[in-house]
Design a protein around this motif. Structure first.
Motif, PDB file in Angstrom:
ATOM      1  N   GLU A 322      42.737  59.945  44.322  1.00  0.00           N
ATOM      2  CA  GLU A 322      42.590  60.789  43.463  1.00  0.00           C
ATOM      3  C   GLU A 322      42.943  61.611  42.481  1.00  0.00           C
ATOM      4  N   VAL A 323      44.324  60.555  41.544  1.00  0.00           N
ATOM      5  CA  VAL A 323      45.235  61.824  41.020  1.00  0.00           C
ATOM      6  C   VAL A 323      45.625  60.607  39.560  1.00  0.00           C
ATOM      7  N   LYS A 324      45.875  60.910  38.224  1.00  0.00           N
ATOM      8  CA  LYS A 324      46.429  60.090  37.857  1.00  0.00           C
ATOM      9  C   LYS A 324      48.169  59.813  38.196  1.00  0.00           C
ATOM     10  N   PRO A 325      48.154  58.069  37.503  1.00  0.00           N
ATOM     11  CA  PRO A 325      49.616  57.756  38.508  1.00  0.00           C
ATOM     12  C   PRO A 325      50.312  58.707  37.783  1.00  0.00           C
ATOM     13  N   GLU A 326      50.791  59.102  36.931  1.00  0.00           N
ATOM     14  CA  GLU A 326      51.759  60.325  36.164  1.00  0.00           C
ATOM     15  C   GLU A 326      52.441  61.459  37.190  1.00  0.00           C
ATOM     16  N   VAL A 327      50.692  61.535  37.595  1.00  0.00           N
ATOM     17  CA  VAL A 327      51.142  63.121  38.174  1.00  0.00           C
ATOM     18  C   VAL A 327      51.477  62.811  39.660  1.00  0.00           C
ATOM     19  N   PHE A 328      50.607  61.647  40.350  1.00  0.00           N
ATOM     20  CA  PHE A 328      51.233  61.188  42.009  1.00  0.00           C
ATOM     21  C   PHE A 328      53.028  61.036  41.845  1.00  0.00           C
ATOM     22  N   PHE A 329      53.536  59.885  40.273  1.00  0.00           N
ATOM     23  CA  PHE A 329      55.189  59.813  40.451  1.00  0.00           C
ATOM     24  C   PHE A 329      56.099  60.716  40.717  1.00  0.00           C
ATOM     25  N   SER A 330      55.301  61.668  39.585  1.00  0.00           N
ATOM     26  CA  SER A 330      55.971  62.800  39.543  1.00  0.00           C
ATOM     27  C   SER A 330      56.900  63.830  40.495  1.00  0.00           C
ATOM     28  N   LYS A 331      55.153  63.826  41.633  1.00  0.00           N
ATOM     29  CA  LYS A 331      55.749  65.003  42.485  1.00  0.00           C
ATOM     30  C   LYS A 331      56.510  63.416  43.802  1.00  0.00           C
ATOM     31  N   LEU A 332      56.457  61.982  43.826  1.00  0.00           N
ATOM     32  CA  LEU A 332      57.159  60.829  44.172  1.00  0.00           C
ATOM     33  C   LEU A 332      58.218  61.278  44.590  1.00  0.00           C
ATOM     34  N   LEU A 333      58.494  61.265  43.616  1.00  0.00           N
ATOM     35  CA  LEU A 333      59.972  61.038  43.015  1.00  0.00           C
ATOM     36  C   LEU A 333      61.478  62.041  43.378  1.00  0.00           C
ATOM     37  N   LYS A 334      59.907  63.017  44.055  1.00  0.00           N
ATOM     38  CA  LYS A 334      61.160  63.679  44.390  1.00  0.00           C
ATOM     39  C   LYS A 334      61.473  64.520  45.476  1.00  0.00           C
ATOM     40  N   PHE A 335      61.355  63.082  46.428  1.00  0.00           N
ATOM     41  CA  PHE A 335      60.848  63.407  47.824  1.00  0.00           C
ATOM     42  C   PHE A 335      62.119  61.679  48.421  1.00  0.00           C
ATOM     43  N   ILE A 336      61.656  61.595  47.761  1.00  0.00           N
ATOM     44  CA  ILE A 336      62.211  59.804  47.637  1.00  0.00           C
ATOM     45  C   ILE A 336      63.402  59.304  47.729  1.00  0.00           C
ATOM     46  N   ASN A 337      63.863  57.443  48.689  1.00  0.00           N
ATOM     47  CA  ASN A 337      65.674  57.593  48.078  1.00  0.00           C
ATOM     48  C   ASN A 337      65.500  56.384  47.549  1.00  0.00           C
ATOM     49  N   LEU A 338      65.904  56.442  46.502  1.00  0.00           N
ATOM     50  CA  LEU A 338      65.626  54.976  45.343  1.00  0.00           C
ATOM     51  C   LEU A 338      66.807  53.504  46.264  1.00  0.00           C
ATOM     52  N   GLU A 339      66.729  53.526  47.189  1.00  0.00           N
ATOM     53  CA  GLU A 339      67.730  52.376  48.240  1.00  0.00           C
ATOM     54  C   GLU A 339      67.521  50.853  47.399  1.00  0.00           C
ATOM     55  N   PRO A 340      68.475  49.699  46.979  1.00  0.00           N
ATOM     56  CA  PRO A 340      67.712  48.766  46.683  1.00  0.00           C
ATOM     57  C   PRO A 340      67.190  48.210  48.267  1.00  0.00           C
ATOM     58  N   ARG A 341      66.108  47.085  47.603  1.00  0.00           N
ATOM     59  CA  ARG A 341      65.955  46.576  49.469  1.00  0.00           C
ATOM     60  C   ARG A 341      65.604  44.362  48.730  1.00  0.00           C
ATOM     61  N   PRO A 342      65.957  44.016  49.731  1.00  0.00           N
ATOM     62  CA  PRO A 342      66.015  42.601  49.195  1.00  0.00           C
ATOM     63  C   PRO A 342      65.357  41.564  48.897  1.00  0.00           C
ATOM     64  N   TYR A 343      64.305  42.318  48.706  1.00  0.00           N
ATOM     65  CA  TYR A 343      62.722  42.199  48.324  1.00  0.00           C
ATOM     66  C   TYR A 343      62.298  42.251  46.573  1.00  0.00           C
ATOM     67  N   PHE A 344      63.301  42.500  46.002  1.00  0.00           N
ATOM     68  CA  PHE A 344      63.337  42.241  45.098  1.00  0.00           C
ATOM     69  C   PHE A 344      63.984  41.071  44.343  1.00  0.00           C
ATOM     70  N   ASN A 345      65.118  41.521  45.051  1.00  0.00           N
ATOM     71  CA  ASN A 345      65.392  39.983  45.009  1.00  0.00           C
ATOM     72  C   ASN A 345      65.493  38.512  45.336  1.00  0.00           C
ATOM     73  N   LEU A 346      64.270  38.778  46.333  1.00  0.00           N
ATOM     74  CA  LEU A 346      63.570  37.731  46.729  1.00  0.00           C
ATOM     75  C   LEU A 346      62.620  36.951  45.330  1.00  0.00           C
TER      76      LEU A 346
END
Length: 556
Positions: A322-346
């Motif tokens: 229950e928060v604006k997406p912009e606020v959520f992703f500003s928090k999430l991006l600090k903690f996650i690894n942005l690794e390639p996933r085969p799902y995108f290529n599919l």
């Protein structure tokens, strides 16, 4: 000399509107709300607009609020005028567009005694508003202090929820007593609530353990911050982002034409492309096929990001964020690894295949609604805001690339009733020109959307007139009916055109009936003019529904 209403409740209301920066007020004529109209029109800080038809007026105000991104007030007289607001109130409710609905009423003792223009107005919008309030008549004990608190609460709720809030205002006669000076009211201490958010650790863990992450973005206004955040997520092929025409997101790695890619999905395809983590953003999605896909896929985790709405659209919701997406992703991006996933290529392989087929089909099409949308997508100037009507209009828009133009459609309730009025309201308050692309039934249904003296000359309207509600020749089901029943009562065939209406409302007008004329006319349609313009593309007698069906058959 200025003349203000002597009604204390209206003086307080005007004071508080100014305190909170609500400046735009759409007024429909009447006697019971005349004190509001007189008072508001005399206050220099208010921009007042006179729109006669209450149904149209409310949609005009909604368009203004979408353009300005802040509340707009509407006011009308008592009785049936009030419930004419209801279509726009429901649309604003499901879109989260802030409308402050100010309805004048007879005194409370007059309800249900068959007094003129008197209905049960209190709580009339209760099912589709974020707050319902009723003021006291000035003659009631402590009315001034109580009304001050009520109005303050209502306005703040309108800001917090970004949706419609109703204030019903019983007014005793006399209605036309005026004063030349106003009392001094206190400055307001604003108490609008702002949410704080910290991302739970379990969501970070779920992100890292998910191999197939799908983000689906529905109806929402353009947000450069969100667009940048999602760009960071897709640049290394970490996620798949599906968006729609009115998601207003633009990046070459976003999948912007959902129905192009999944329209012919089988049960086996549902399994092949299913996510294990689904993240949904925004409001209603247009694509029925994506709903079928995700309801069948049943992802293990589903997060929905929104301050107000947490719908379990895909029957798999596990996390209400229950928060604006912009606020959520500003928090999430600090903690996650942005690794390639085969799902995108599919998904990327699927996109390349379907986009190539789309381009091949464009070389085969004859003059039809499909042809018109393809040509329009290539011709509209970059600075135009585009509003689409329901129903087939927004569906066609899903299939074509309109670039980075901002796009809108009333998908809260998905009705045809206020498309024109909403677009005109948006145009009144926006510095960039507005284009409405509308079907014939939607246009004729909302004719009073043009009964509006404030429409700027740079407004453009394109009507694709196929002589019926062609959507009922496209979607499965209606074709099972007897052809005469389908034509008269469902598709509602007609032979109307907009030429006389354009002249009546002061628009320039041109009608085209073939591709050569359309190509020639479009060269001049967007050039500056002293009048707004209507282009009517007549596809009567063309098999537009068959062309669209053949497109999806070709895309298999």
């Amino acid at each position: 000399m200025k003349k203000y209403s002597s009604k204390r409740s209206i003086q307080i209301l005007a004071h508080l509107l100014q305190q909170y920066g609500i400046a735009d007020i759409v007024i429909s004529p009447g006697s019971r709300n005349a004190p509001l109209a007189i008072h508001f029109s005399e206050v220099d800080r208010f921009n007042c607009y006179s729109i006669v038809d209450e149904r149209s007026a409310a949609f005009v105000a909604m368009g203004m609020a979408k353009s300005e991104k802040k509340p707009v007030a509407i006011t009308c007289t008592s009785g049936s005028a009030v419930v004419n607001y209801y279509p726009a109130v429901t649309e604003a409710f499901y879109q989260n567009v802030p409308l402050l609905v100010l309805t004048a009423d007879r005194p409370t003792d007059f309800v249900d005694i068959f007094d003129g223009q008197t209905i049960r107005q209190k709580d009339v919008f209760h099912q589709h508003s974020y707050g319902d309030f009723q003021l006291l008549e000035d003659s009631k004990e402590n009315a001034e202090d109580i009304n001050f608190d009520i109005i303050k609460k209502a306005i703040e709720l309108c800001f917090e929820k970004q949706g419609p809030v109703h204030i019903n205002i019983p007014l005793e006669e006399p209605l036309y007593e005026l004063v030349s000076e106003l009392p001094t009211f206190p400055t307001v201490e604003k108490t609008i609530k702002h949410k704080e958010y910290e991302i739970p650790s379990n969501l970070i863990a779920e992100w890292h353990t998910s191999q197939r992450i799908l983000l689906l973005v529905g109806t929402r206004d353009y947000s450069p911050e969100l667009e940048n955040q999602l760009t960071q997520l897709v640049k290394n092929h970490s996620v798949v982002v599906l968006s729609e025409a009115n998601s207003n997101l633009h990046h070459e790695k976003f999948f912007r034409h959902i129905d192009r890619y999944i329209f012919n999905f089988t049960e086996e395809d549902y399994k092949t492309y299913a996510p294990d983590l689904l993240i949904t953003i925004g409001q209603n999605v247009v694509s029925k096929k994506v709903k079928q896909f995700l309801r069948s896929a049943r992802p293990k985790q589903h997060w929905h990001l929104d301050e107000v709405w947490q719908p379990d659209t895909y029957f798999s919701l596990t996390e209400k964020v229950e928060v604006k997406p912009e606020v959520f992703f500003s928090k999430l991006l600090k903690f996650i690894n942005l690794e390639p996933r085969p799902y995108f290529n599919l998904w990327d392989v699927l996109r390349d295949k379907k986009d190539a087929k789309h381009e091949l089909f464009l070389n085969t099409i004859e003059f039809s609604d499909f042809y018109f949308f393809n040509k329009a997508s290539q011709t509209i100037p970059e600075n135009y805001n585009i509003h689409f009507s329901n129903s087939s209009g927004i569906r066609y828009a899903q299939l074509f690339d309109f670039g980075k133009r901002k796009m809108y459609c009333n998908r809260g309730t998905s009705g045809i009733d206020g498309s024109t009025s909403t677009a005109m309201g948006f145009a009144i308050k926006n510095e960039n020109p507005t284009l409405l692309i509308t079907g014939d039934l939607s246009f004729f249904y909302d004719i009073n959307g043009l009964w509006n003296q404030y429409i700027p000359p740079f407004v453009r309207i394109m009507i694709f007139n196929n002589g019926e509600g062609n959507i009922f020749k496209i979607i499965p089901g209606p074709g099972n009916a007897n052809p005469n029943t389908l034509d008269e009562f469902i598709a509602t065939k007609h032979r109307k055109n907009a030429e006389s209406l354009a002249k009546h409302f002061g628009f320039s007008y041109v009608r085209v009936e073939d591709e050569i004329t359309l190509d020639r006319v479009l060269e001049n349609f967007f050039k500056p003019d002293a009048k707004p313009k209507i282009l009517e593309v007549n596809t009567h007698g063309k098999n537009s529904a068959d062309v669209l069906k053949s497109y999806f058959e070709f895309m298999k």
